[in-house]
Write an enzyme that holds these catalytic residues in place. Sequence first.
Site, mmCIF file in Angstrom:
data_model
loop_
_atom_site.group_PDB
_atom_site.id
_atom_site.type_symbol
_atom_site.label_atom_id
_atom_site.label_comp_id
_atom_site.label_asym_id
_atom_site.label_seq_id
_atom_site.Cartn_x
_atom_site.Cartn_y
_atom_site.Cartn_z
ATOM 1 N N LYS A 98 0.871 -1.189 0.000
ATOM 2 C CA LYS A 98 0.000 0.000 0.000
ATOM 3 C C LYS A 98 0.905 1.236 0.000
ATOM 4 O O LYS A 98 1.483 1.602 1.009
ATOM 5 C CB LYS A 98 -0.929 0.041 1.212
ATOM 6 C CG LYS A 98 -2.051 1.059 0.965
ATOM 7 C CD LYS A 98 -2.560 1.739 2.175
ATOM 8 C CE LYS A 98 -1.743 2.855 2.704
ATOM 9 N NZ LYS A 98 -1.684 4.093 1.895
ATOM 10 N N GLU B 270 10.129 1.222 10.242
ATOM 11 C CA GLU B 270 11.128 2.244 9.863
ATOM 12 C C GLU B 270 10.424 3.581 10.022
ATOM 13 O O GLU B 270 9.580 3.938 9.199
ATOM 14 C CB GLU B 270 11.536 2.068 8.398
ATOM 15 C CG GLU B 270 12.068 0.708 8.040
ATOM 16 C CD GLU B 270 13.565 0.577 8.255
ATOM 17 O OE1 GLU B 270 14.238 1.613 8.398
ATOM 18 O OE2 GLU B 270 14.038 -0.557 8.314
ATOM 19 N N CYS C 247 13.764 11.356 6.547
ATOM 20 C CA CYS C 247 13.629 10.907 7.936
ATOM 21 C C CYS C 247 14.934 10.976 8.726
ATOM 22 O O CYS C 247 14.941 11.270 9.907
ATOM 23 C CB CYS C 247 13.107 9.481 7.955
ATOM 24 S SG CYS C 247 14.050 8.396 6.866
ATOM 25 N N GLU D 137 10.087 16.133 14.843
ATOM 26 C CA GLU D 137 10.388 16.116 13.414
ATOM 27 C C GLU D 137 9.529 17.169 12.694
ATOM 28 O O GLU D 137 8.318 17.195 12.866
ATOM 29 C CB GLU D 137 10.014 14.712 12.916
ATOM 30 C CG GLU D 137 10.491 14.380 11.559
ATOM 31 C CD GLU D 137 10.121 12.936 11.177
ATOM 32 O OE1 GLU D 137 9.099 12.404 11.647
ATOM 33 O OE2 GLU D 137 10.871 12.361 10.379
HETATM 34 P P1 NAD Z 1 2.313 8.428 7.842
HETATM 35 O O1 NAD Z 1 2.662 7.585 9.005
HETATM 36 O O2 NAD Z 1 1.270 9.462 7.997
HETATM 37 O O3 NAD Z 1 1.829 7.517 6.622
HETATM 38 C C1 NAD Z 1 2.616 6.437 6.158
HETATM 39 C C2 NAD Z 1 1.708 5.438 5.454
HETATM 40 O O4 NAD Z 1 0.799 4.903 6.407
HETATM 41 C C3 NAD Z 1 0.861 6.008 4.323
HETATM 42 O O5 NAD Z 1 0.794 5.069 3.291
HETATM 43 C C4 NAD Z 1 -0.510 6.194 4.993
HETATM 44 O O6 NAD Z 1 -1.586 6.129 4.072
HETATM 45 C C5 NAD Z 1 -0.539 4.999 5.923
HETATM 46 N N1 NAD Z 1 -1.415 5.142 7.083
HETATM 47 C C6 NAD Z 1 -1.858 6.281 7.678
HETATM 48 N N2 NAD Z 1 -2.648 5.987 8.736
HETATM 49 C C7 NAD Z 1 -2.697 4.625 8.816
HETATM 50 C C8 NAD Z 1 -3.348 3.712 9.702
HETATM 51 N N3 NAD Z 1 -4.088 4.132 10.722
HETATM 52 N N4 NAD Z 1 -3.170 2.385 9.484
HETATM 53 C C9 NAD Z 1 -2.393 1.944 8.462
HETATM 54 N N5 NAD Z 1 -1.770 2.761 7.580
HETATM 55 C C10 NAD Z 1 -1.907 4.094 7.756
HETATM 56 O O7 NAD Z 1 3.690 9.054 7.317
HETATM 57 P P2 NAD Z 1 3.922 10.036 6.086
HETATM 58 O O8 NAD Z 1 3.436 11.393 6.453
HETATM 59 O O9 NAD Z 1 3.430 9.397 4.841
HETATM 60 O O10 NAD Z 1 5.526 10.014 5.994
HETATM 61 C C11 NAD Z 1 6.358 10.780 6.794
HETATM 62 C C12 NAD Z 1 6.927 9.948 7.934
HETATM 63 O O11 NAD Z 1 7.621 8.811 7.427
HETATM 64 C C13 NAD Z 1 7.967 10.732 8.715
HETATM 65 O O12 NAD Z 1 7.793 10.503 10.090
HETATM 66 C C14 NAD Z 1 9.291 10.126 8.232
HETATM 67 O O13 NAD Z 1 10.355 10.293 9.120
HETATM 68 C C15 NAD Z 1 8.901 8.697 8.069
HETATM 69 N N6 NAD Z 1 9.852 7.989 7.190
HETATM 70 C C16 NAD Z 1 10.728 7.076 7.759
HETATM 71 C C17 NAD Z 1 11.671 6.426 6.950
HETATM 72 C C18 NAD Z 1 12.686 5.443 7.522
HETATM 73 O O14 NAD Z 1 13.358 4.757 6.754
HETATM 74 N N7 NAD Z 1 12.856 5.349 8.838
HETATM 75 C C19 NAD Z 1 11.708 6.676 5.577
HETATM 76 C C20 NAD Z 1 10.815 7.595 5.055
HETATM 77 C C21 NAD Z 1 9.885 8.244 5.870
#
Ligand code: NAD
Length: 492
Positions: free
Chosen positions: A186, A260, A294, A394
């Site tokens: 997804k 992650e 991130c 962040e």
């Molecule tokens: P997010 O957690 O809002 O969303 C991530 C994914 O989860 C999306 O596909 C979203 O649709 C889905 N999602 C949202 N709510 C959900 C739920 N209740 N149940 C299941 N899935 C759900 O994050 P974002 O805003 O898309 O991305 C930014 C975040 O990602 C930042 O915190 C960043 O640091 C982190 N990130 C971490 C890494 C790493 O390798 N550690 C890499 C990239 C991004």
Amino acid sequence: MLATLREFAHQFVHTPQLHCIGGNFVPSRSGAVQEVFDPSTGAVLTSVAMGSDHEVNLAVAAAQASFPAWSRTPPVERAVILHRVADALERHKDDLVQVESLDVGKAITATEGFDIPFGIACLRYFADLVQNLVIDVPHALPNIEARTHRIPYGVCGFIFPWNFPYDLLLWNVVPALAAGNTVVIKPSELTPLSTLLVTRLAHEAGLPDGVMNVVVGDGAAGQALAMHPGIKRMSFTGSPKVGKLIGEICGRNLVPLKLELGGKGAAVVFDDVDMDTTAAKLANAITFNTGQVCCTATRWILHEEIHDSLLQKAIAILNSTRIGPALDRETQMGPLVSETHHKRVSNHLELGKAEGAEVIFEAHAVKPDGFERGYYIGPSLLTGDPDNICCREEIFGPSAYVLKFRDEDEAVKLVNRLPYGLANSVWSSDLDRAGRVAEQLIAGNSWVNAHNVFAYGLPYRAVNLSGMGGGVNSPDCLLDYLRPQTIARPLA
Ligand code: NAD
């Protein structure tokens, strides 16, 4: 100068996109769709089908059906297919560069130089690794003939964020496929295009139907995937807040999970560094991908002797950073990903100022003609109390919080006071000191005289609020997707 859209990329980004289930591109049963925006212009690029538990059920069923044949395919044959997929991505690399840049708002030169070739290399790395995989390890024991045998889990679920959709997809999914698992993905509903293009090219290159399935959707679709009883292993990349929810679900179902999550990386800079190089690399750390990284260096912890002069150099570089549309080859920093995220970053900075943060530097993005509705923002540097919200949390934009230190202990304490544990860096020409400090910083990754260091074979992983359950880009990651099974026979 704006790159001209290639015919294939133009057609792809303007075609309504569908889920990929069992090798077929299908709409949602409900007919639900969502618009996909170009962050550089704020205009609609296309639409994408928005799935729900119905599409997740179909995708998991397709992945289950294809698992027996794919898991029994000899590793060398899986490796051949992964190399064919890499060949296909290579042939379409210029299309992938344009699709990813347009969808995410990434500066095209960065997408071209890093994201796309690095993702192709991931396919080749794991294809080569899996051919030499030792699947059986004997145990030298008295009176028992025994071995540990490794087998793929079954259907693995993946949920991804929007900031590096193409690289995160490949880093995480390729080892699972190489190991013989089938997958349901997804992607973020904000930036689904490269995932769907890679999936299309993978099928054309010979990946069997049902091995790689994609359901686009929002958090509800992600939750349906994580909760599905057919999922045997789960991987989530995204925010700590949603990561904890996925952790709860997987904990209840006892499904192994890799998380992650976000970070608040620090760069500790001693007074013996090369000032010009360090200033340039730190400035780049916050403008790369418009700070939506991130692991990047968003807390600059500078020795008091070089604090002022280093900042002066970094500000000069930030001031001359060219902000512009993704497809302009002169752009060094593109827009933020969405209007909502632009508001979130701006509010975060305002909250920090209201809490007393002092602005050292703030550039206001001048929107280029014709791009007035794009989600541009200028880089900024703040300072003040380390408990300020901009130092604690962040921001995910082009901003760093600057602190001063006098000695090693103080620097280490400043870094380790937060609950994150993704990546930090130490900068010093005294490599003994750099190594000593690097070991004390609590995170999955401590880089020396650089920030954001990635290579295949170099594990990238996290601890604490930034994640758990393994990492990516190393041989360990391939083993993560093979469950160990003990086979034993008493001899006496
Ligand atoms: P997010 O957690 O809002 O969303 C991530 C994914 O989860 C999306 O596909 C979203 O649709 C889905 N999602 C949202 N709510 C959900 C739920 N209740 N149940 C299941 N899935 C759900 O994050 P974002 O805003 O898309 O991305 C930014 C975040 O990602 C930042 O915190 C960043 O640091 C982190 N990130 C971490 C890494 C790493 O390798 N550690 C890499 C990239 C991004």
